[in-house]
Design a protein around this motif. Structure first.
Motif, mmCIF file in Angstrom:
data_model
loop_
_atom_site.group_PDB
_atom_site.id
_atom_site.type_symbol
_atom_site.label_atom_id
_atom_site.label_comp_id
_atom_site.label_asym_id
_atom_site.label_seq_id
_atom_site.Cartn_x
_atom_site.Cartn_y
_atom_site.Cartn_z
ATOM 1 N N SER A 119 0.878 -1.185 0.135
ATOM 2 C CA SER A 119 -0.096 -0.056 -0.020
ATOM 3 C C SER A 119 0.900 1.444 -0.002
ATOM 4 O O SER A 119 0.509 2.389 -0.563
ATOM 5 N N ASN A 182 -6.382 -3.334 1.414
ATOM 6 C CA ASN A 182 -7.513 -2.718 0.850
ATOM 7 C C ASN A 182 -7.911 -1.942 2.345
ATOM 8 O O ASN A 182 -8.120 -0.677 2.353
ATOM 9 N N PHE A 183 -7.291 -2.208 3.389
ATOM 10 C CA PHE A 183 -7.581 -1.392 4.647
ATOM 11 C C PHE A 183 -6.610 -0.314 4.637
ATOM 12 O O PHE A 183 -6.739 0.834 4.943
ATOM 13 N N GLN A 185 -5.031 1.010 2.340
ATOM 14 C CA GLN A 185 -5.330 1.953 1.111
ATOM 15 C C GLN A 185 -6.533 3.093 1.502
ATOM 16 O O GLN A 185 -6.357 3.897 0.928
ATOM 17 N N SER A 186 -7.342 2.527 2.562
ATOM 18 C CA SER A 186 -8.395 3.415 2.894
ATOM 19 C C SER A 186 -8.042 4.434 3.745
ATOM 20 O O SER A 186 -8.555 5.567 4.128
ATOM 21 N N SER A 214 -4.700 -0.613 12.890
ATOM 22 C CA SER A 214 -5.208 -1.852 12.300
ATOM 23 C C SER A 214 -5.914 -2.717 13.025
ATOM 24 O O SER A 214 -6.330 -3.977 12.600
ATOM 25 N N GLY A 296 -13.094 -0.674 6.600
ATOM 26 C CA GLY A 296 -12.311 -0.698 5.245
ATOM 27 C C GLY A 296 -11.996 -1.829 4.644
ATOM 28 O O GLY A 296 -11.075 -1.991 3.889
ATOM 29 N N LYS A 299 -12.811 -2.300 1.306
ATOM 30 C CA LYS A 299 -12.693 -1.139 0.217
ATOM 31 C C LYS A 299 -11.668 -1.262 -0.555
ATOM 32 O O LYS A 299 -10.655 -2.150 -0.254
ATOM 33 N N GLY A 300 -11.565 -0.659 -1.620
ATOM 34 C CA GLY A 300 -10.467 -0.625 -2.763
ATOM 35 C C GLY A 300 -10.728 -0.291 -4.024
ATOM 36 O O GLY A 300 -10.358 0.115 -4.684
#
Length: 300
Positions: A119, A182-183, A185-186, A214, A296, A299-300
Motif C-alpha cells: 500500500s 484494502n484497509f 489503502q483506505s 489496524s 475498510g 474497500k479498494g
C-alpha cells in the motif's frame, strides 16, 4: 418546531414515526427464516446429544429429552473410540489448539506486513505480486495437495506440527493480504507522508502509525483464521500426521467408528463440542467483525 427553539439548541421530542411497509415486513421475514434455517440443526443436535438411545429410536427428532443427560458429552470428550484408541476428542482439541495458536498470529503478521508494503512502499512489480497473491485465493486446495506433500517431504516436515502450520499460513496469505492492503489503502496518505517527513522509516511507521490503527481489521483477520483453521478437515487429515490430528479429524473418526449400535447421542455431542470454539468466537467478537468490515476491509 419553531426557529427560536432550534436556535436555542432544544432537541426534538416525541415518539419516532413507525412505518410498517411491505419491504420491511419482507426483510424481517427473510431474516427470521434464515435464522431458523441455521439454528434448527444446532437445536436438534443439542437435544439429541442429551437423549437416551431409546428416545432417539422413537423417531421424533424435535421432541425435548424427557430425562436430559450429559453422559454422552463426557463420553465424546474422554472415552469415545476413534479407531483402535478410545480417548475421545480431548487429544484432538489440544492438537487443534496448538495448530490454531501457532498458525493464526504468524499468518496475520506476515499478511499485515505484506498489505502495508503493497500500500505505501510500492516497488517495481508490486502490482504483479499482488495479482498473483489474489489469484492464489481462487486456486482449489485439492490441486495443490500433492505438490505440497512432495515439498514438505523433501524438507522433512510432512506429518509434523511445523508442517501443518506452514500449510495454513500459506493458504491464509492471499485473502489476508487482500484484506490488509484494502484497509491500509483506505487510510489517509497524509499520515504516511507526515511520518516520512519526520524521518520515520519502514518499521517505525508500521509499529507507531499503522499497527495501532489496524486493530479493527486485525480482529476480522483473527476471526477468519481461527474459524477457518479450527474447522479445517482436509489439511489436518493430509498434513498433520497421526500425532497431530485436529479435532475435526477425530470427530470424523468417532462418527465412522462403530462397535455395534451407532450412538447418535455421542456423535451429536462430539459435533457440538467440535464447533463450540468457532461459535464462541463469533458470539464474542461478532460486533468487532462488523466494525472491522465497515472500517475498510472491503474497500479498494
Amino acid at each position: 418546531m419553531s426557529s427560536v427553539a432550534l436556535q436555542a439548541g432544544v432537541e426534538p421530542s416525541g415518539p419516532k414515526p413507525r412505518q410498517v411497509t411491505a419491504g420491511r415486513i419482507g426483510i424481517y421475514a427473510f431474516l427470521l427464516i434464515a435464522a431458523l434455517f441455521f439454528l434448527i440443526p444446532l437445536i436438534v443436535m443439542l437435544m439429541t446429544s442429551m437423549k437416551s438411545m431409546g428416545e432417539i429410536r422413537g423417531g421424533n427428532i424435535f421432541a425435548l429429552p424427557t430425562q436430559p443427560t450429559f453422559d454422552y458429552w463426557v463420553k465424546a470428550w474422554s472415552s469415545a473410540c476413534t479407531g483402535v484408541t478410545c480417548n475421545g476428542l480431548a487429544p484432538g482439541f489440544l492438537n487443534s489448539a496448538k495448530i490454531t495458536l501457532l498458525s493464526v498470529p504468524i499468518s496475520i503478521v506476515i499478511a499485515m506486513i505484506n498489505g502495508y508494503a503493497l500500500s505505501f512502499w510500492r516497488f517495481r512489480g508490486s502490482e504483479l505480486m499482488f495479482a498473483i497473491l489474489v489469484f492464489g485465493a481462487f486456486v482449489p486446495f485439492q490441486v495443490l495437495v500433492y505438490p505440497i506433500i512432495f515439498g514438505l517431504s523433501r524438507v522433512g516436515l510432512f506429518g509434523t506440527l511445523p508442517g501443518i502450520v506452514i500449510v495454513h499460513t500459506i493458504f491464509g496469505m492471499p485473502i489476508l493480504t487482500l484484506l490488509f492492503r484494502n484497509f491500509f489503502q483506505s487510510l489517509p496518505i497524509e499520515l504516511f507522508k507526515a511520518a516520512r517527513v519526520d524521518g520515520a522509516g519502514f518499521w517505525r511507521i508500521f509499529f507507531s502509525v499503522m499497527l495501532p490503527m489496524s486493530v479493527p481489521i486485525a480482529i476480522v483477520a483473527v476471526i477468519l483464521q481461527v474459524t477457518g483453521i479450527w474447522n479445517d478437515f482436509l489439511f489436518g487429515l493430509v498434513f498433520a500426521g497421526r500425532e497431530n490430528m485436529p479435532m475435526t479429524v477425530q470427530l470424523n473418526n468417532i462418527v465412522r467408528t462403530s462397535t455395534g449400535t451407532v450412538e447418535y447421542s455421542t456423535n451429536m455431542a462430539a459435533t457440538v463440542l467440535t464447533g463450540a470454539i468457532p461459535l464462541f468466537v463469533y458470539f464474542v467478537s461478532g460486533k468487532w467483525f462488523v466494525r472491522g468490515i465497515a472500517a475498510g476491509a472491503v474497500k479498494g
